[in-house]
Design an enzyme around this catalytic site. Structure first.
Site, mmCIF file in Angstrom:
data_model
loop_
_atom_site.group_PDB
_atom_site.id
_atom_site.type_symbol
_atom_site.label_atom_id
_atom_site.label_comp_id
_atom_site.label_asym_id
_atom_site.label_seq_id
_atom_site.Cartn_x
_atom_site.Cartn_y
_atom_site.Cartn_z
ATOM 1 N N ASP A 1 -53.274 14.393 -62.978
ATOM 2 C CA ASP A 1 -53.359 15.546 -63.878
ATOM 3 C C ASP A 1 -52.326 15.362 -64.982
ATOM 4 O OD1 ASP A 1 -54.513 18.166 -64.545
ATOM 5 O OD2 ASP A 1 -52.498 18.923 -64.170
ATOM 6 N N ASP B 1 -50.492 20.352 -59.613
ATOM 7 C CA ASP B 1 -51.955 20.456 -59.686
ATOM 8 C C ASP B 1 -52.632 19.232 -59.082
ATOM 9 O OD1 ASP B 1 -51.552 22.861 -60.865
ATOM 10 O OD2 ASP B 1 -52.415 22.358 -62.807
ATOM 11 N N HIS C 1 -49.271 26.144 -64.382
ATOM 12 C CA HIS C 1 -49.814 24.802 -64.242
ATOM 13 C C HIS C 1 -48.665 23.791 -64.262
ATOM 14 C CE1 HIS C 1 -54.247 25.494 -65.300
ATOM 15 N NE2 HIS C 1 -53.694 26.682 -65.132
#
Length: 239
Positions: free
Chosen positions: A7, A158, A153
């Site tokens: 990610d 993540d 986030h």
């Protein structure tokens, strides 16, 4: 089989507008087991971060002021992911940014497709659950993956959550932890993972074999999968 769940966080939404990667998080799996051999860097983008992006990930320009630039971590990143299958949620977004960073790094740099096979878990989820919400939070709820610690986030966080979701989506074991561990950030922005060691003198594990009742329950489960999936159950197909 080596897979890397990846990610990124960015300064904005579109690399064509000059936006850059500011965090890369990678979680390694070998034969569907989490190894805790992770790759994590915060990156100085040499540009301002959009206010809307800061609201999503909470990473500020001040925090990134002394972090390495992409070209300083590019070689180690390429070595880490080369030859692996990348598991990414909404892969075109992250791959587009990575390819943009590669082109800025050097003219002869590879693109992601040259280095890895890419699996998009968003596309996979849309096939499995058409017409439903398939964001990462929605998948966590659907597959009972704990994301209560995800207030903002973060690329590594993540990626860790997505690894659990991917294993659940594909029928594997979820949240395999290898022992006690602690994390700290080093001066270069990398996250260092300290793992607990397994005692080499530990007794052998007891092998528990399935009895008739367990075998019957397994057969019923395969039958339920067969009737509930459009592609049927892989384990019931002729090899």
């Amino acid at each position: 089989m080596r897979q890397i769940v990846l990610d990124t966080e960015t300064t904005g939404l579109d690399p064509k507008e000059g936006h850059r990667i500011i965090e890369i998080g990678c979680v390694e799996m070998v034969d569907r087991r989490l190894t805790r051999n992770n790759f994590h860097h915060y990156i100085q983008p040499d540009r301002e971060i959009d206010a809307g992006a800061i609201e999503v990930h909470g990473i500020t320009n001040e925090f990134l002021a002394n972090k390495p630039r992409f070209e300083e971590v590019a070689e180690s990143f390429v070595r880490f992911v080369a030859g692996a299958e990348l598991i990414i949620h909404n892969a075109p977004f992250d791959v587009g940014f990575l390819d943009h960073e590669f082109r800025r790094w050097r003219p002869d740099a590879p693109c992601v497709a040259d280095l890895c096979e890419v699996t998009d878990t968003l596309a996979m989820a849309r096939r499995l659950h058409p017409g439903q919400r398939n964001g990462l939070d929605a998948l966590c709820k659907r597959y009972s993956v704990d994301n209560s610690h995800r207030e903002l986030h973060g690329a590594l966080l993540d990626a860790e959550i997505l690894a659990d979701v991917y294993l659940a989506m594909t029928g594997g074991q979820v949240a395999l932890h290898l022992g006690s561990e602690s994390r700290e950030e080093d001066g270069g922005g990398s996250r260092v993972v300290h793992r607990g060691r397994i005692d080499p003198e530990r007794p052998s594990l007891r092998v528990v074999r399935a009895d008739d009742a367990a075998l019957e329950a397994h057969a019923r489960r395969l039958s339920a999968i067969q009737s509930g999936c459009s592609d049927g159950c892989l384990w019931l197909k002729d090899v």
